[in-house]
Design an enzyme around this catalytic site. Structure first.
Site, PDB file in Angstrom:
ATOM      1  N   GLY A 165      58.391 -42.667 113.523  1.00  0.00           N
ATOM      2  CA  GLY A 165      57.163 -43.011 112.814  1.00  0.00           C
ATOM      3  C   GLY A 165      56.912 -42.186 111.570  1.00  0.00           C
ATOM      4  O   GLY A 165      55.816 -42.203 111.008  1.00  0.00           O
ATOM      5  N   VAL A 166      57.927 -41.447 111.125  1.00  0.00           N
ATOM      6  CA  VAL A 166      57.829 -40.592 109.946  1.00  0.00           C
ATOM      7  C   VAL A 166      58.478 -41.309 108.766  1.00  0.00           C
ATOM      8  O   VAL A 166      59.508 -41.969 108.922  1.00  0.00           O
ATOM      9  CB  VAL A 166      58.533 -39.237 110.213  1.00  0.00           C
ATOM     10  N   THR A 181      59.144 -46.178 107.628  1.00  0.00           N
ATOM     11  CA  THR A 181      59.242 -45.099 108.609  1.00  0.00           C
ATOM     12  C   THR A 181      60.501 -45.230 109.468  1.00  0.00           C
ATOM     13  O   THR A 181      61.106 -46.297 109.565  1.00  0.00           O
ATOM     14  CB  THR A 181      58.000 -45.072 109.519  1.00  0.00           C
ATOM     15  N   ASP A 182      60.862 -44.117 110.092  1.00  0.00           N
ATOM     16  CA  ASP A 182      62.022 -44.105 110.981  1.00  0.00           C
ATOM     17  C   ASP A 182      61.551 -44.295 112.429  1.00  0.00           C
ATOM     18  O   ASP A 182      60.387 -44.604 112.673  1.00  0.00           O
ATOM     19  CB  ASP A 182      62.819 -42.808 110.804  1.00  0.00           C
ATOM     20  N   GLY A 183      62.450 -44.093 113.355  1.00  0.00           N
ATOM     21  CA  GLY A 183      62.136 -44.287 114.773  1.00  0.00           C
ATOM     22  C   GLY A 183      61.067 -43.360 115.312  1.00  0.00           C
ATOM     23  O   GLY A 183      60.453 -43.643 116.336  1.00  0.00           O
TER      24      GLY A 183
END
Length: 129
Positions: free
Chosen positions: A20-21, A16-18
């Site tokens: 949360g995706v 995930t990215d920053g």
């Protein structure tokens, strides 16, 4: 070789990215894993295929992102072999969380030798309809 395969895969935190995706680049990894899972389900070992000098490389990939997947989600990854003949394999994918479609995709895989020359797929991997 069977035409379809599906399996569940939990989203790991590091995917995930920053926000949360799931980062978009991971969908290509999910698709690669789906192809390996399809081979494994049929009793083929990709490492042995490569040892025989047959390399299956991505020639084209298209992904349409429909909705976000997040850490903790369980992805249902479905793969269908549309065509496997000559020197190419065409796949379609649908990735869902529950009934919600997260992504849809297509890939074209090329069969080459170790020098990068196009070669015919092994007969046992062919599907032509």
């Amino acid at each position: 070789m069977p035409r379809e395969h599906e399996f569940d895969l939990p989203v790991r935190y590091y995917e995930t990215d920053g926000q949360g995706v799931v980062h978009h680049s991971n969908y290509l990894r999910y698709m690669e894993l789906a192809r390996i899972e399809l081979l494994n389900a049929t009793g083929y070992d990709y490492a042995k295929i490569e040892e025989a000098g047959i390399l299956l490389v991505v020639a084209k990939a298209t992904v349409r992102y429909k909705s976000p997947a997040r850490y903790g989600d369980v992805l249902r990854i479905w793969l269908r072999t549309e065509r496997a003949f000559g020197a190419r394999i065409d796949h379609t994918y649908v990735i869902k969380v529950g009934e919600r479609i997260v992504a849809e995709a297509e890939t074209t895989i090329a069969c080459i030798d170790r020098e990068g020359r196009v070669q015919r797929l092994p007969r046992e991997l062919e599907i032509d309809e």
